[in-house]
Design an enzyme around this catalytic site. Structure first.
Site, PDB file in Angstrom:
ATOM      1  CD  GLU A 406      -2.050  18.189 -12.368  1.00  0.00           C
ATOM      2  OE1 GLU A 406      -1.239  17.802 -13.197  1.00  0.00           O
ATOM      3  OE2 GLU A 406      -3.028  19.575 -11.831  1.00  0.00           O
ATOM      4  CG  PHE A 429       4.499  11.050 -12.738  1.00  0.00           C
ATOM      5  CD1 PHE A 429       5.161   9.926 -12.753  1.00  0.00           C
ATOM      6  CD2 PHE A 429       4.698  12.503 -13.706  1.00  0.00           C
ATOM      7  CE1 PHE A 429       5.700   9.788 -13.456  1.00  0.00           C
ATOM      8  CE2 PHE A 429       5.829  12.418 -14.000  1.00  0.00           C
ATOM      9  CZ  PHE A 429       6.766  11.086 -14.046  1.00  0.00           C
ATOM     10  CG  ASP A 431       3.186  10.839  -7.596  1.00  0.00           C
ATOM     11  OD1 ASP A 431       2.792  10.154  -6.792  1.00  0.00           O
ATOM     12  OD2 ASP A 431       3.015   9.490  -7.885  1.00  0.00           O
ATOM     13  CG  PHE A 432       1.687  15.293 -10.639  1.00  0.00           C
ATOM     14  CD1 PHE A 432       2.263  14.954  -9.953  1.00  0.00           C
ATOM     15  CD2 PHE A 432       1.877  15.072 -11.697  1.00  0.00           C
ATOM     16  CE1 PHE A 432       3.833  15.086  -9.586  1.00  0.00           C
ATOM     17  CE2 PHE A 432       3.360  15.617 -12.200  1.00  0.00           C
ATOM     18  CZ  PHE A 432       4.198  15.624 -11.119  1.00  0.00           C
ATOM     19  CG  HIS A 473       7.134  12.178 -10.035  1.00  0.00           C
ATOM     20  ND1 HIS A 473       7.801  13.348  -9.488  1.00  0.00           N
ATOM     21  CD2 HIS A 473       7.245  13.087 -11.155  1.00  0.00           C
ATOM     22  CE1 HIS A 473       8.240  14.115  -9.522  1.00  0.00           C
ATOM     23  NE2 HIS A 473       7.515  14.135 -10.558  1.00  0.00           N
TER      24      HIS A 473
END
Length: 667
Positions: A406, A429, A431-432, A473
């Site tokens: 990321e 997602f 979250d990532f 997630h």
């Protein structure tokens, strides 16, 4: 700690270099040395706040810069003053930058070399060393896509090579065969930590093998070796785009910064490297070979010192910056002149997921310089199939599968923006995003404020719970970013808004985090125009009007509100769908609350620190005399989001909202 190079004497070979080139190399390596000596004097006098010395390392910055063309980007660090001087930046602007004056490059908002300049194709660092490596990938990607046959050079130290960004950036550059030179200045110590406590390989250049990347070791104190080898490598990259890892063996003869000192360095090691001084040795070589004489040497030094003193006098006598709150606030974002585009097409029933897909597709059709990147987004179409079929229409150059990295991909998007392109990054997602948090909040968010470089980047954030996906997630983590000046945050609840706001996000030259609730993707449909249209940021949608209470929400929360009201038709409520959280439509909120006298804010995020708290505070500060009850916040529990259905139902605020709404109305 590079002992093999400290024992090896400098051996110069001018080869086929012309006398003029040899002399220009001398002038360019001498200039940063003389400036540094002046800066150290000013530091002791309290006229400069801090200094990161590059004395002993000038040959690297100068040699690399002279090997590149003036229109090729360089991403330097603290000890690369020679990059700036070789690119002929006026010295008074550098001095003003270091003193926090207006004629510097950051209007006093940052110091040292934390700036860039498009005029000189230099992109400065931030204190979090790693991000610039991925940014170089993005600039190089733009060059490759446009077939410009250009090299991008990016600097880091042996300490920075331990950061995850280093490995991510090299991996991406190798996979995509990007024309980047990764220049590692191995100067023996990361602040006080010696290399044997930083990595466990003989040479950093050896890491190139693991990335399938060409690598070289260069004597960083030998200006002729640096210039000739880098010139040759740069030409090979221009003719055949590929990344190269360069390890420059050198030494930092002064402290990490002047306050650090060098007591942690053995004296015999300092003595050895002092004998390899790149300026003094090269000067001696030129005199011994008759290229220059002592009179020429004296004249050049006098000429440079005169220039330094004249420009320093300009900077010192420049007025200190006058504070202007309006200017400060206006410079957080690049000006965006929103253009309203109305649809002329027929409406068609469209799912949320398809509205997002259409917005992306029609933007790709409109902008040839728009690139989409993300994990599995090409042939696979992304985990939610939003980009399915895009590769067939737009090709893999524009619809780019990425490794799981990321940080590097967000940084690459920033590099594309620097090179004049647009980028959309799909986070698999929301979250990532935590794995790419640093470049978002410290690079994308702050670059325009610091040196007028915008980040034309959209980060798509599939988010939210109620889908049984558990703690990693399901997060609704928008509050991480509404707190950070320089970021825009969009969070639509309906397909019509999703498409129009996404198109606007792609048009906006500023960084936008675009939240898409996963539970809405295939559960919510609406009539949506088939063709291209835009919707403005900062304008909430008033879904219902009433007299009893103001209900404020966004995303899936809007649907929970409407579901609750459908069971209580006697409640007369203003229902505000915020749509964008930054900018926030406070005018609509205040106007409604002043009418109804009561307000309740529903968010899916956990309660403490969420945006509902700020909205509540804003209402209290601006509408206090109109309130008939305390402002109520309703949110998820202050726990991570659980997996089991019963636990997730308890976590989410859907049921609690109805109870709290009734209590507020009865207050």
């Amino acid at each position: 700690m590079n002992n093999d190079f400290s024992l090896k004497p400098l051996q110069y070979s001018s080869g086929n270099l012309e006398k003029e080139t040899l002399i220009q190399l001398y002038k360019n390596i001498l200039k940063p040395r003389l400036i540094e000596e002046k800066m150290l004097l000013l530091l002791r006098q309290g006229k400069v706040s801090k200094w990161f010395s590059g004395i002993g390392q000038e040959a690297i910055a100068v040699g690399v810069t002279m090997a590149l063309n003036d229109d090729e980007y360089i991403l330097p660090m603290h000890r690369n003053l020679g990059v700036f001087t070789t690119r002929k930046i006026p010295l008074y602007r550098l001095f003003a930058q270091w003193q926090g004056k207006m004629s510097g490059f950051t209007k006093g908002r940052d110091r040292s070399f934390h700036f860039g300049t498009q005029q000189y194709h230099i992109v400065g660092m931030i204190s979090h060393l790693g991000p610039q490596l991925g940014v170089a990938d993005g600039i190089a990607l733009a060059s490759k896509l446009k077939n410009k046959r250009q090299v991008t050079a990016v600097f880091t130290g042996e300490g920075g090579s331990s950061e995850g960004d280093f490995h991510e950036a090299l991996n991406v550059a190798s996979i995509w065969q990007l024309p980047v030179m990764f220049c590692v200045e191995n100067n023996g110590y990361g602040l006080s930590t010696p290399t044997n406590e930083q990595y466990n390989c003989v040479h950093i250049a050896d890491r190139g093998i693991g990335y399938g990347m060409e690598s070289h070791i260069i004597d960083g104190n030998n200006i002729l070796e640096v210039y000739t080898k880098v010139s040759e490598i740069a030409e090979s990259i221009r003719n055949n785009p590929h990344p190269v890892l360069l390890e420059f063996k050198t030494f930092r003869v002064r402290g990490h910064e002047e306050a650090s000192g060098t007591k942690y360095v053995p004296q015999e090691l300092l003595d050895l490297w002092t004998q390899k001084d790149p300026v003094e040795n090269y000067q001696k070589f030129l005199i011994e070979t008759g290229v220059i004489n002592t009179v020429f040497e004296t004249d050049i030094k006098n000429e440079i010192n005169l220039e330094i003193n004249e420009h320093l006098d300009v900077a010192i006598h420049e007025e200190h910056i006058l504070c202007d709150k309006t200017s400060e606030l206006n410079d957080v974002f690049k000006e965006f002149k929103y253009q309203s585009v109305k649809s002329n097409s027929m409406l068609k029933e469209t799912r949320f997921v398809d509205a997002v897909s259409e917005g992306l597709k029609q933007s790709l059709e409109r902008y040839d310089d728009l690139i989409i990147m993300g994990q599995d987004i090409a042939e696979y179409g992304g985990v939610f199939k939003i980009t399915e079929g895009f590769v067939e229409q737009f090709g893999k150059e524009r619809i780019r599968n990425t490794p799981i990295c990321e940080s590097a991909i967000i940084e690459t998007a920033m590099g594309l923006s620097i090179a004049g392109m647009k980028a959309v990054v799909e986070l698999q997602f929301a979250d990532f995003i935590s794995s790419g948090f640093n470049p978002v909040v410290n690079y994308l968010a702050k670059s325009y404020y610091r040196w007028k470089q915008n980040a034309h980047v959209v980060l798509r954030m599939p988010c939210g719970g109620d889908v049984g996906a558990g703690p990693f997630h399901s997060q609704s983590n928008e509050a991480w970013f509404t707190k950070t000046p320089g970021l825009k945050v969009v969070y639509p609840a309906f397909p019509f808004d999703a498409k129009g706001l996404l198109i606007t996000a792609i048009n906006d030259p500023n960084p936008v985090l675009f939240f898409e609730h996963k539970a809405l993707y295939r559960s919510i449909s609406q009539e949506v125009p088939a063709d291209y249209y835009t919707l403005p940021f900062g304008e909430a949608s008033i879904l219902q009007t009433g007299e009893d209470v103001t209900i404020i929400s966004y995303g899936a929360g809007v649907h929970w509100v409407l579901e609750t009201l459908s069971k209580h038709t006697n409640i007369s409520a203003d229902v505000i769908d915020l749509r964008t959280l930054q900018p926030l439509d406070t005018a609509s909120i205040f106007s409604s609350v002043k009418k109804t006298g009561k307000a309740i804010v529903l968010q899916e995020d956990s309660l403490f620190g969420g945006i509902a708290s700020d909205i509540s505070a804003l209402i209290t500060e601006n509408c206090f005399e109109f309130l008939d009850a305390p402002v109520k916040r309703v949110a998820s529990l202050d726990t991570p989001i659980p997996f089991a259905k019963s636990l997730e139902d308890q976590y989410l605020p859907k049921a609690r909202f109805e109870t709290e709404l009734m209590a507020l109305l009865a207050y």
